[in-house]
Design an enzyme around this catalytic site. Structure first.
Site, mmCIF file in Angstrom:
data_model
loop_
_atom_site.group_PDB
_atom_site.id
_atom_site.type_symbol
_atom_site.label_atom_id
_atom_site.label_comp_id
_atom_site.label_asym_id
_atom_site.label_seq_id
_atom_site.Cartn_x
_atom_site.Cartn_y
_atom_site.Cartn_z
ATOM 1 N N HIS A 1 47.801 35.440 49.806
ATOM 2 C CA HIS A 1 46.972 36.049 48.763
ATOM 3 C C HIS A 1 45.723 36.632 49.391
ATOM 4 O O HIS A 1 45.154 36.051 50.322
ATOM 5 C CB HIS A 1 46.568 34.980 47.745
ATOM 6 C CG HIS A 1 45.248 35.256 47.076
ATOM 7 N ND1 HIS A 1 44.055 34.712 47.508
ATOM 8 C CD2 HIS A 1 44.933 36.052 46.023
ATOM 9 C CE1 HIS A 1 43.063 35.139 46.741
ATOM 10 N NE2 HIS A 1 43.559 35.953 45.836
ATOM 11 N N ARG B 1 36.471 42.204 45.884
ATOM 12 C CA ARG B 1 35.958 42.725 44.621
ATOM 13 C C ARG B 1 34.459 42.996 44.707
ATOM 14 O O ARG B 1 33.736 42.363 45.470
ATOM 15 C CB ARG B 1 36.254 41.735 43.482
ATOM 16 C CG ARG B 1 35.718 40.356 43.751
ATOM 17 C CD ARG B 1 36.286 39.290 42.806
ATOM 18 N NE ARG B 1 35.702 37.975 43.119
ATOM 19 C CZ ARG B 1 36.203 37.130 44.011
ATOM 20 N NH1 ARG B 1 37.302 37.407 44.674
ATOM 21 N NH2 ARG B 1 35.594 35.982 44.258
ATOM 22 N N ARG C 1 44.448 42.943 30.954
ATOM 23 C CA ARG C 1 45.849 43.293 31.096
ATOM 24 C C ARG C 1 46.548 42.118 31.761
ATOM 25 O O ARG C 1 46.650 42.024 32.996
ATOM 26 C CB ARG C 1 45.970 44.546 31.948
ATOM 27 C CG ARG C 1 47.337 45.168 31.810
ATOM 28 C CD ARG C 1 47.280 46.578 32.345
ATOM 29 N NE ARG C 1 48.484 47.293 32.037
ATOM 30 C CZ ARG C 1 49.557 47.298 32.815
ATOM 31 N NH1 ARG C 1 49.577 46.588 33.918
ATOM 32 N NH2 ARG C 1 50.614 48.007 32.480
#
Lengths: 347, 347
Positions: B151, B155, B307
């Site tokens: 992973h 951000r 989402r």
């Protein structure tokens, strides 16, 4: 033998026989449970009985001959209690079934105090609190996609400060059905059995708790419910705890008639690999709800030293995720998702 | 054609070509991205490039010929932005791989304001806030149990009130490896690649962020980490945002050299049904961590209109749960769990 009997009082003998009535010996000393009007003792005896009856009724449906394994455990600090976790995994009818009881008393963590205050309990900030909890909880994941998953849980809580003051006690519980394909007959039967248990305690109960169930079992991020509902109630703290207990007992006694006929009717239905795949995708949603939203699971994750394996017997044996798997409008799978988005009245 | 070129400025032409460089056209208008020194634009271009390069390097390892599907989406309110979700499911090498970018600006919900305050941001209570977020996140679940899951996520956030005041901006990110069997060579290679990216920005970075990673990826209820770690950082808000950006860029550029050699080396290794079963049980733990603990997933569930399908591409195709499945001491499975309980230094 006669000498033993005559030298032993009847309550002690009954207490000695008590473990034989249940899946395993009670968590609390049997002598303390018998003829004890205290609600903690009454509730422990109820959940022991419900566990036994439900496990046996499921074993009668399991065609492989597999039986529940019985795991009686204590918390690390043995004075805090423990539980009995009954699990049947890898059966022909029951892919993963857990029926769990817990009886524990422990300090109430600051985090849990906070969440109880948020729900309206008055717990003064300058005290240490301890809680007692006794509950039965169960999730049944059948192998056949035509047999719905079913969950129920009934619990009793007491909270008080270290001086035995600021005491609260309440009941919570419910039962809900999670089908993979919508069979109206099944859903109506499930709701009707719960409704008739509720109706003994007043006509307001079922409509209220049916609506609470639709509100509670909501995967908000998905905009869909976990299943077709049932009943859900929490913080039930009426002036008459005995009548609350009787309500809980009647609901618990409605579980077998609400669910077992569905298992019996559907367990031999043929299914395709596509239907199995759909079931596993829906089980992914079940996992999402339990880990993200469910209060009981959150309580488990937030309780220091919680027995996480017992909390997570609620999860299915297998779950799947696929990106944007949306059923075709008009398909049976679509019919189900439509009901999950728009809950109906069934009885 | 010459007439078109001569009548069109070079920046406009470059902007027209920009979409071709990425998996899909940028979320923000290409004209606004080029030669724009604003951090929001720089970050969007970075995550678009990282997504493209990583997807292509993975496709080169996938033996089935399957490619990533590309889903470019907007939020319901299109002015709030959107994302590009790239997914490859059911490959021979890649069982489920998601590489997602998001660029959004939206009102900051009270719940998220609270969680930011709890992490030390000063956000006055009487203001409305909006946030900007741009990030790339990816989880790769290979089919072969000898290839670890990996992973990463990088951000950039900006928060400001409705008057453009009370502004905060920060970076976060990291990468971690989740093997099913412990191959020290793989773990050392993964950590070494991340360390050399960190070391360019000072000798303190890797040790600090390695420790943060071990702390962050903890399934507290299980007392075990999700994997063998990597690096993790959040709330990086130094006086020089450009140097923070360069750090993030160098870490992001270290992902391919940290992971792809492991995929290449292990993807053809033989495995047994028992090893596959073990992998699926460990994937159950991955699901637990992501849904119960992961900040990014919580952010997704807490953001109105999030989402959710893009958030949950982090989940594996298949996961399993079995009651109290504990590996035998001395087995390779046990060796792994021992490292998860007791993190080590690898480089």
């Amino acid at each position: 033998w006669r000498a033993v009997v005559s030298s032993t009082s009847l309550p002690v003998l009954l207490a000695a026989a008590l473990p034989l009535k249940f899946m395993a010996p009670p968590i609390t000393d049997a002598e303390q449970l018998l003829d004890n009007p205290d609600m903690k003792a009454k509730m422990e005896l109820l959940i022991l009985r419900i566990q036994k009856e439900f496990c046996e009724s499921l074993e009668a449906e399991e065609t492989s001959g597999k039986k529940f394994s019985i795991d009686r455990w204590r918390r690390q600090n043995e004075e805090e209690g423990g539980g009995i976790t009954c699990v049947l995994e890898g059966g022909e009818v029951l892919e993963r079934a857990g029926v769990n009881i817990t009886v524990m008393r422990a300090p109430l963590s600051p985090k849990l105090q906070e969440s109880m205050r948020a729900r309206g309990k008055t717990l003064p900030a300058d005290k240490n609190f301890e809680f007692f909890a006794a509950g039965v909880s169960s999730v049944i994941h059948p192998r056949n996609p035509h047999v719905p998953t079913m969950h129920f849980n009934f619990r009793y809580f007491e909270v008080q400060d270290q001086h035995g003051q600021n005491k609260h006690s309440w009941f919570g519980g419910g039962a809900d059905l999670t089908p993979y394909y919508l069979n109206t007959q099944d859903v109506v039967q499930f709701h009707a059995a719960l409704k008739s248990a509720c109706d003994k305690h007043g006509p307001d109960k079922y409509p209220l708790f049916k609506r609470s169930c639709d509100e509670y079992f909501l995967n908000a991020a998905r905009g869909e419910r976990r299943g077709v509902g049932g009943i859900f109630f929490d913080d039930m703290e009426s002036p008459n705890p005995d009548s609350d207990f009787n309500f809980v007992r009647d609901c618990a006694d409605a579980i077998i008639p609400s669910y077992l006929p569905i298992v019996r009717r559907r367990k031999h239905e043929a299914f395709t690999a596509e239907q199995r795949e759909w079931q596993l995708l829906r089980r992914g949603r079940y996992v999402e709800f339990n880990l993200v939203y469910d209060r009981g699971t959150k309580f488990g994750f937030a309780t220091p030293g919680a027995r996480i394996e017992s909390v997570l017997v609620s999860l299915p044996l297998t779950a799947k995720w696929l990106y944007k798997h949306d059923p075709q409008p008009g398909s049976p799978e679509y019919t189900l998702t439509d009901v999950l988005k728009n809950p109906r009245d069934w009885v």
